[in-house]
Design an enzyme around this catalytic site. Sequence first.
Site, PDB file in Angstrom:
ATOM      1  N   ASP A 213       0.840  -1.188   0.000  1.00 55.15           N
ATOM      2  CA  ASP A 213       0.000   0.000   0.000  1.00 55.15           C
ATOM      3  C   ASP A 213       0.878   1.241   0.000  1.00 55.15           C
ATOM      4  OD1 ASP A 213      -2.029   2.074   0.784  1.00 55.15           O
ATOM      5  OD2 ASP A 213      -3.278   0.303   1.114  1.00 55.15           O
TER       6      ASP A 213
ATOM      7  N   VAL B 271       2.295   1.493  -6.746  1.00 57.25           N
ATOM      8  CA  VAL B 271       2.097   0.486  -7.784  1.00 57.25           C
ATOM      9  C   VAL B 271       2.417   1.007  -9.181  1.00 57.25           C
ATOM     10  CG1 VAL B 271       0.404  -0.807  -6.436  1.00 57.25           C
ATOM     11  CG2 VAL B 271      -0.378   1.031  -7.979  1.00 57.25           C
TER      12      VAL B 271
ATOM     13  N   CYS C 151      -5.997  -4.525  -5.560  1.00 60.04           N
ATOM     14  CA  CYS C 151      -7.097  -3.655  -5.142  1.00 60.04           C
ATOM     15  C   CYS C 151      -6.694  -2.185  -5.090  1.00 60.04           C
ATOM     16  CB  CYS C 151      -7.623  -4.068  -3.773  1.00 60.04           C
ATOM     17  SG  CYS C 151      -8.410  -5.677  -3.725  1.00 60.04           S
TER      18      CYS C 151
ATOM     19  N   SER D 181     -14.375  -2.521 -12.624  1.00 59.02           N
ATOM     20  CA  SER D 181     -15.495  -1.771 -12.052  1.00 59.02           C
ATOM     21  C   SER D 181     -16.650  -1.829 -13.045  1.00 59.02           C
ATOM     22  CB  SER D 181     -15.113  -0.305 -11.815  1.00 59.02           C
ATOM     23  OG  SER D 181     -16.251   0.498 -11.553  1.00 59.02           O
TER      24      SER D 181
ATOM     25  N   TYR E 121     -11.376   7.314 -14.937  1.00 57.79           N
ATOM     26  CA  TYR E 121     -11.636   6.113 -14.140  1.00 57.79           C
ATOM     27  C   TYR E 121     -12.199   4.989 -15.004  1.00 57.79           C
ATOM     28  CZ  TYR E 121     -13.466   3.175 -10.372  1.00 57.79           C
ATOM     29  OH  TYR E 121     -13.742   2.128  -9.527  1.00 57.79           O
TER      30      TYR E 121
ATOM     31  N   THR F 237     -16.691   1.621   0.568  1.00 59.35           N
ATOM     32  CA  THR F 237     -15.263   1.893   0.618  1.00 59.35           C
ATOM     33  C   THR F 237     -15.059   3.288   1.218  1.00 59.35           C
ATOM     34  OG1 THR F 237     -15.276   2.851  -1.607  1.00 59.35           O
ATOM     35  CG2 THR F 237     -14.864   0.479  -1.425  1.00 59.35           C
TER      36      THR F 237
END
Length: 253
Positions: free
Chosen positions: A36, A58, A84, A146, A159, A194
């Site tokens: 993370d 990442v 994720c 998604s 996105y 979330t």
Amino acid sequence: MRIDGVAALVTGGGSGLGAATARALAEGGAKVALLDFNLEAAEAVAADIGGIAVQCDVASAASAEAAVAKAAARHGPARILVNCAGIAPARKMLGRQGTMPLDDFRRVIEVNLIGSFNLLRLFAAGAAALPPTDTGERGVAINTASVAAYEGQIGQTGYAASKGGIVGLTLPAARELAADAIRVMAIAPGVFETAMLKGLPEAAQESLGIAVPFPPRLGRPAEYAALALHIIANPMLNGAVIRLDGALRLGPK
């Protein structure tokens, strides 16, 4: 693939879908490394589940390579990867703030799409060198797409494009890595509880949940984790994207 004693990498493991998946893997006996950008958040979850936390950007080749190497030094090469990590900025191309800066679009592609591929390639390199399990597998990777990949809304150009890229990546990656006995899948969640959605007013959260045909509520991270564990356990699941959305289909806005 059985997960007991198996090394696993979870990106975005410090919160939301990643944290729930890390917890579920650890409960099944996996040795979990939480990668993370927010090391403090990852450390908090890792302390709860007996895993390790590794700081990782990442979108950076060097950062991801170092993180995967650190995890492998502790747990051995991973047989499981669940990506994720992601960001979900919302901005119109032409809005009140003016034209959307190109760097805003570039950043979401770098984190969500390039970041997922970055970890996938490094994971695959390690898993391909492992001996097959009793099911003949060497590894399984799960990326997070998604429903926006299919019904992106106004303000979601970056996105939706990044998640559409995950959808497009899944089958060719699975075909290529089949020679190494590595499966590649993706999950396309709908509206889930979330950090991003929890920051909205309660009324807004309720309206999003009611829009889901059934069950008429926001998805729970544990439900994402449950699907991830089923994918890992079922060797015939490969090269596909599974919608996890309660039959939700997003409108334009």
